[in-house]
Design an enzyme around this catalytic site. Structure first.
Site, PDB file in Angstrom:
ATOM      1  CB  SER A 288      65.994 -36.805  30.469  1.00 23.40           C
ATOM      2  OG  SER A 288      64.989 -37.775  30.409  1.00 23.40           O
TER       3      SER A 288
ATOM      4  CG  ASP B  85      68.189 -42.017  24.998  1.00 19.66           C
ATOM      5  OD1 ASP B  85      67.582 -42.759  25.782  1.00 19.66           O
ATOM      6  OD2 ASP B  85      68.361 -40.805  25.196  1.00 19.66           O
TER       7      ASP B  85
ATOM      8  CG  HIS C 220      68.334 -41.494  28.983  1.00 20.63           C
ATOM      9  ND1 HIS C 220      67.695 -40.709  28.047  1.00 20.63           N
ATOM     10  CD2 HIS C 220      67.907 -41.040  30.197  1.00 20.63           C
ATOM     11  CE1 HIS C 220      66.900 -39.838  28.652  1.00 20.63           C
ATOM     12  NE2 HIS C 220      67.026 -40.015  29.955  1.00 20.63           N
TER      13      HIS C 220
END
Length: 500
Positions: free
Chosen positions: A348, A435, A474
């Site tokens: 991320s 995601d 995610h």
């Protein structure tokens, strides 16, 4: 004054006479009625003309009350006779606080509103409430509070009137809430523009420490019994907390060992992964701990840390500071690992730190052995525009000026799309199609930028998508049973490329 008191005296005599021949409850009601009339007659002081007008209004109201008070009292007594307990009390609408009104009529009215309509009264057949009769009791009369000098209105209303008034009050409250929400909606963009630091806080989210109430000095509390916690100091007044997890095969040997043993273990034949986590939380986040366990079971050392300002690390977060922290830890690992391969894994927001770090390492000709990006984005502007939190403002006039320009002015770029053009090592991109935080298309776009780059002509660039049916979203790619095979094949090839 004598004339004003004569009707009161007569009323007291009438009440006394009636009370002597009535039951206890009836006598109490009559006495209350007398006190009400007395209060009405004695109310009001001031100039003669206003007082006479008030007296005339009260005389009319008194007549109305007198006509109906006996009926109300009888209804109340009948209600008490046929019911063990009065039903729910209702039917009062006050234009003034309750304390300003005589309590006697309130009691009578409450009893009348609570009349039993479902019981048999003294053997009589059950009858519905006479709503037309109730409507005829709707009255308004003036009350004067002598001590406060306030004249107000007490309205006795039927349930139908109450429903109408309730709906009006509800609409008024809803309208106020709607106006407040709209005002807040239009105020937030200007607030963010005037205070760019707010955007930086929302990007880093370092103040969100989850899970709560864990001691980062004790990784064994999170099931990492082969992990050591220690602290490094990249700069003056900056301290970062580090976890070092050895391969699972060394689990027994690691019990009770100190920091020096863990540092020496880096020189073993096992490869090392430097993990750079995303925003929010700490190095002890649940999904992060699970990934450490997976990588450790595959035979890797896992070194991770909290950037300055995260967890128990000391300092103020910034893109430059986060990149420097990662560089310091990488150099610390290389100083102890010898020739063991070192891979960098970013997740991320950590992918932005990872590409910043690897670009800098490649520029100084000390690249890592491979780079793994999990759920990456192209750059922070595109990610901010695609983030779910920005959905309600995405089509707001001047969105870029209000929301994206303050990010750039704060020195936050995380330009992965630019960094990959200057990276010369093997690259693996992992991204789930479902995601919700970093859209899948941003990861695909980054791969399309990196694949044809000249810097990767001698290295492998691979993109691994995970179907939305798997539900990895995610941060749950670590659950994939295919992940060990993917890493084994990719890193094995990267090691062969490094040796050649």
């Amino acid at each position: 004054m004598r004339k004003r008191l004569e009707p009161v005296a007569l009323e007291r005599e009438r009440c006394a006479a009636s009370g002597s021949s009535s039951s206890g409850a009836a006598a109490a009601a009559l006495d209350a009625d007398c006190r009400l009339k007395q209060n009405l007659r004695l109310a009001g002081k001031g100039p003669a003309e206003p007082r006479r007008a008030a007296d005339a209004g009260m005389q009319r109201a008194l007549g109305s009350v007198s006509d109906h008070s006996t009926m109300l009292r009888d209804e109340l007594l009948r209600s008490q006779a046929c019911c063990r307990a009065l039903p729910q009390v209702g039917g009062l609408l006050w234009d003034l606080p309750v304390g300003l009104a005589p309590p006697t009529l309130s009691k009578l009215w409450s009893g009348w509103q609570g009349l039993c309509t479902c019981c048999k009264c003294r053997g009589e057949a059950r009858t519905p409430r006479n709503t037309s009769h109730e409507a005829s009791l709707l009255r308004s009369f003036w009350l004067s509070d002598e001590s406060l000098g306030i004249v107000g209105t007490l309205k006795l209303s039927t349930p139908g009137t109450l429903n109408i008034e309730g709906r009006k009050g509800l609409w008024f409250r809803l309208r106020k809430i709607l106006l407040f929400v709209l005002g807040l909606y239009f105020a937030i963009p200007f607030l963010i523009k005037l205070c760019p630091g707010i955007q930086a806080k929302l990007i880093f989210l370092n103040f969100v420490r989850v899970p709560y109430f864990i001691d980062l000095k004790k990784p064994q509390d999170q099931g990492l019994n082969h992990t050591c916690n220690y602290y490094l100091q990249p700069e003056e007044d900056v301290t970062i907390g580090v976890w070092h997890t050895v391969p699972t095969v060394w689990w027994k040997n690691a019990q009770g060992k100190d920091q020096m043993w863990y540092e020496d273990a880096l020189a073993s034949s096992h490869p090392i992964i430097l993990y750079l986590h995303g925003n929010a939380g700490t190095r002890g986040g649940d999904h992060r701990v699970e990934l450490y366990k997976v990588l450790s079971s595959l035979g890797y050392h896992v070194v991770t840390f909290d950037y300055r300002g995260w967890g128990d690390s000391v300092g103020t977060p910034s893109e430059r500071g986060m990149t420097y922290d990662a560089l310091h830890v990488f150099d610390w690992i290389k100083a102890r690992s010898g020739d063991n391969p070192v891979y960098i894994w970013g997740h991320s927001l950590g992918t932005g730190v990872a590409t910043n770090l690897v670009r800098r390492l490649c520029e100084r000709e000390t690249p890592p052995d491979a780079l793994i990006l999990e759920s990456p984005f192209t750059n922070i502007r595109e990610e901010a525009k695609s983030h779910p939190f920005s959905a309600i403002y995405r089509y707001f006039p001047g969105f870029d000026w209000f929301f994206l320009d303050p990010i750039t002015s704060s020195g936050i770029k995380f330009a992965n799309d630019e960094n990959v053009k200057h990276i010369s090592c093997s690259l693996l991109i992992l991204h789930a199609e479902d995601d919700p935080v970093v859209p899948f298309q941003l990861g695909r776009k980054l791969y399309n930028i990196a694949a044809p780059s000249r810097s990767f002509r001698d290295f492998k660039v691979q993109f691994i998508p995970f179907h939305s049916d798997l539900g990895y979203r995610h941060k749950y790619i670590y659950k994939s049973p295919e992940l060990p095979r993917i890493l084994r094949e990719f890193l094995g090839r990267a090691e062969r490329e490094r040796q050649h």
